[in-house]
Enzyme design. Structure first.
Site, PDB file in Angstrom:
ATOM      1  CB  CYS B 170      -0.591  32.221 -22.226  1.00 39.35           C
ATOM      2  SG  CYS B 170      -1.256  32.838 -20.668  1.00 39.35           S
ATOM      3  CG  HIS B 283      -5.912  32.832 -22.624  1.00 43.81           C
ATOM      4  ND1 HIS B 283      -6.492  32.093 -21.633  1.00 43.81           N
ATOM      5  CD2 HIS B 283      -4.700  33.236 -22.132  1.00 43.81           C
ATOM      6  CE1 HIS B 283      -5.671  32.036 -20.589  1.00 43.81           C
ATOM      7  NE2 HIS B 283      -4.573  32.712 -20.866  1.00 43.81           N
TER       8      HIS B 283
END
Lengths: 375, 375
Positions: B170, B283
């Site tokens: 990710c 994130h």
């Protein structure tokens, strides 16, 4: 330990669980701090987060004083503070407040420092200023006691001669506490910093807003956004300082400029990205260092283990490295994740991760260490 | 939109306030996704955070399918899932599960992928694997569709010929979505990344633990630490991945190695410091870039504005830049704080700040974009 009756802080704001008690010597301890041969001191902005920490640190370190004035804005004047078993009334800050004051600790914002700092100096007071008002003034020393004590060696308290000394920005202090010992050995050419900054840097009200917002979000309510114009709970955002025309915000430019001044090195290259994270009172910083001379990670770790005011937490096996919570209410800046930078050839690069209590070493403790050097 | 009766998620875990609704076309919309000429698909790990997002993204994008198998561990077998108005029973994953399956989307951890991925390939299934099990395998393409679609151009579904395709980490995906368009113009020589990673990267249980801990800390209770061995609420810590002998943790080394593979550039230098912050599902990354060729910030901004899957949020005047909350449940990766790096000579350096939904573009969306290229 200071008993602050003005405190509006919950357990969350002061320490966060798991609670950590500060070192005290028990009830039999003889206080030597209130004594006739100590300086007269004043705390400006005494009801703020840093102001309260000033009192706490003064007491923890047995800072000597023959008198102490509690100063704040008109709004807070009249409030009562118990400090070292004596009761004080908060007085409204005026220029005359500094008559007979040897050392004044300022933490009430840049505009108050600009207005009252020079007035205090005129009255013979040595001002240790926590704001950014005078930091880049060439005539004002910008001091981290472990890093550049020589910058203020010509200034003493109680001589009748006033002076200004600036306390650096919290992010700069925390970064340089770790970077300086390495810089002395191998000379830092370039530093790339990304910060993870706590609510406390925006004051007690910001800490309270983070707590309030978090409760609201957990209850499914829209968050109250007064201090910051956005949700802070379970979120993060680029530092709220104004963004300048070069795209850096003021907080980042403080790191760039203050590092050059503190290290007395106009050539050192610094870039910073400053981010506010939902943490209460300790900052973290990811710091990438490029050196002129080789420096391997084991030597760096040894240097840091022996550096004053620094503690190394670098246990790779158990994945134990510095965290904001672990350094909260602590004096030392913690360093870990010390490793050779894979993206630099040879061993002239290191990555480190630093955490420090923003209110303590990032502000109040550093200022009082400066004040100690004035005695 | 997928109706997931297995969901145990509060409003906090799925979207966080302020709630953002996904685009839907209302009740009159005609679903074209369940149709005879679509592939037969299987979702492995369907009850996990990414598994559920697979279903949500499949539905949002009208991914065509003639059948869909809901697969999970024995523990979850028998649970019921409603997907696009049909009821399904979660089946226990076995090697035989893949008989007749054209495309399998895996998100059940590396050991499950290692055990069942090759078995699926043997049965003619194209596996899009979300784990790290096969990412660095030379024979397995590692694909971000906007970045290196050519790496998987020889693979199609429904041919009876099985294959593995790996979904990158990710943090790598989110970083490279922004860095690649700039890399294509000016060639990145070196990249220094610091991450601000959400709970979701450690799964739904970690998100639940962050929520639970936060409630506990606000109530003055000690936090429950099951997923992580420390307090996560109002704290941050070095990423929980194992630390290797070079001092980097596995998450950081994924960014180093996967970038080289995806860019097909063995020379590109990357260093990363990966930090877990108390944010739910998106994130953030602070990225410092060093280029071979000059690239000014205005050109960079224009390039990013035109990059697929990227949105630029870079309003200096109102201090509006990407935040995790703003990109949560969104497909696009947001980029801002685009500025010339003061610490690099000339204009061969830039600092940027990137945010992306970890579950969506960081995992499920990217995998389904890969699956779309198989049709």
């Amino acid at each position: 330990m200071a008993s602050l009756s003005v405190s509006r802080h919950s357990h969350l704001l002061s320490g966060l669980l798991p609670a950590r008690s500060k070192p005290t010597s028990g009830p039999t301890r003889v206080r030597m701090s209130l004594r006739d041969d100590g300086p007269s001191i004043a705390v400006v902005g005494v009801t703020g987060a840093v102001g309260q920490e000033f009192l706490s640190v003064l007491s923890d370190r047995d800072f000597p004083y023959r008198s102490i004035k509690m100063l704040a804005s008109q709004r807070s004047a009249g409030r009562r503070i118990t400090f070292e078993d004596r009761d004080y009334v908060v007085e409204e800050l005026t220029a005359d407040s500094f008559d007979g004051v040897d050392i004044a600790l300022f933490s009430a914002g840049g505009s108050i420092s600009k207005k009252f700092g020079p007035a205090a100096v005129d009255r013979g007071t040595v001002v240790v200023d926590n704001s950014s008002a005078f930091r880049m003034d060439e005539k004002v020393p910008l001091v981290i006691p472990e890093v550049n004590p020589e910058a203020m060696q010509h200034i003493k308290a109680g001589t009748g001669k006033g002076a200004l000394i600036a306390n650096p920005n919290c992010s700069t202090i925390i970064c340089l506490m770790a970077a300086t010992p390495l810089h002395r050995r191998a000379k830092v050419l370039r530093m790339v910093v990304s910060t993870y900054q706590a609510a406390s840097g925006a004051g007690a009200a910001a800490m309270e807003e983070l707590e309030l917002q978090t409760r609201e979000v957990l209850e499914g309510k829209p968050p109250t956004c007064k201090i910051f114009n956005r949700q802070y709970a379970f979120n993060l955002f680029s530092h709220n300082a104004s963004v300048l025309s070069n795209g850096y915000n003021e907080e980042e430019m403080k790191m760039v400029k203050e590092t050059r001044k503190i290290w007395n090195d106009k050539e050192v290259k610094v870039t910073a990205t400053c981010i506010r994270v939902p943490v209460m009172r300790a900052h973290a910083e990811s710091v990438n260092l490029q050196f002129e001379n080789p420096l391997d990670e084991n030597t760096a770790r040894d240097i840091l283990k022996n550096a004053p005011g620094v503690v190394v937490i670098d246990d790779r096996e158990s994945n134990h490295f510095p965290t904001p919570l672990e350094v909260s209410n602590k004096d030392d800046v913690a360093v870990g994740r010390i490793r050779q930078d894979l993206s630099q050839d040879g061993n002239q690069g290191l990555d480190i991760f630093v955490c420090g209590d923003q209110i303590r070493k990032g502000a109040a403790l550093n200022a009082i260490q400066i004040a100690e050097m004035l005695l």
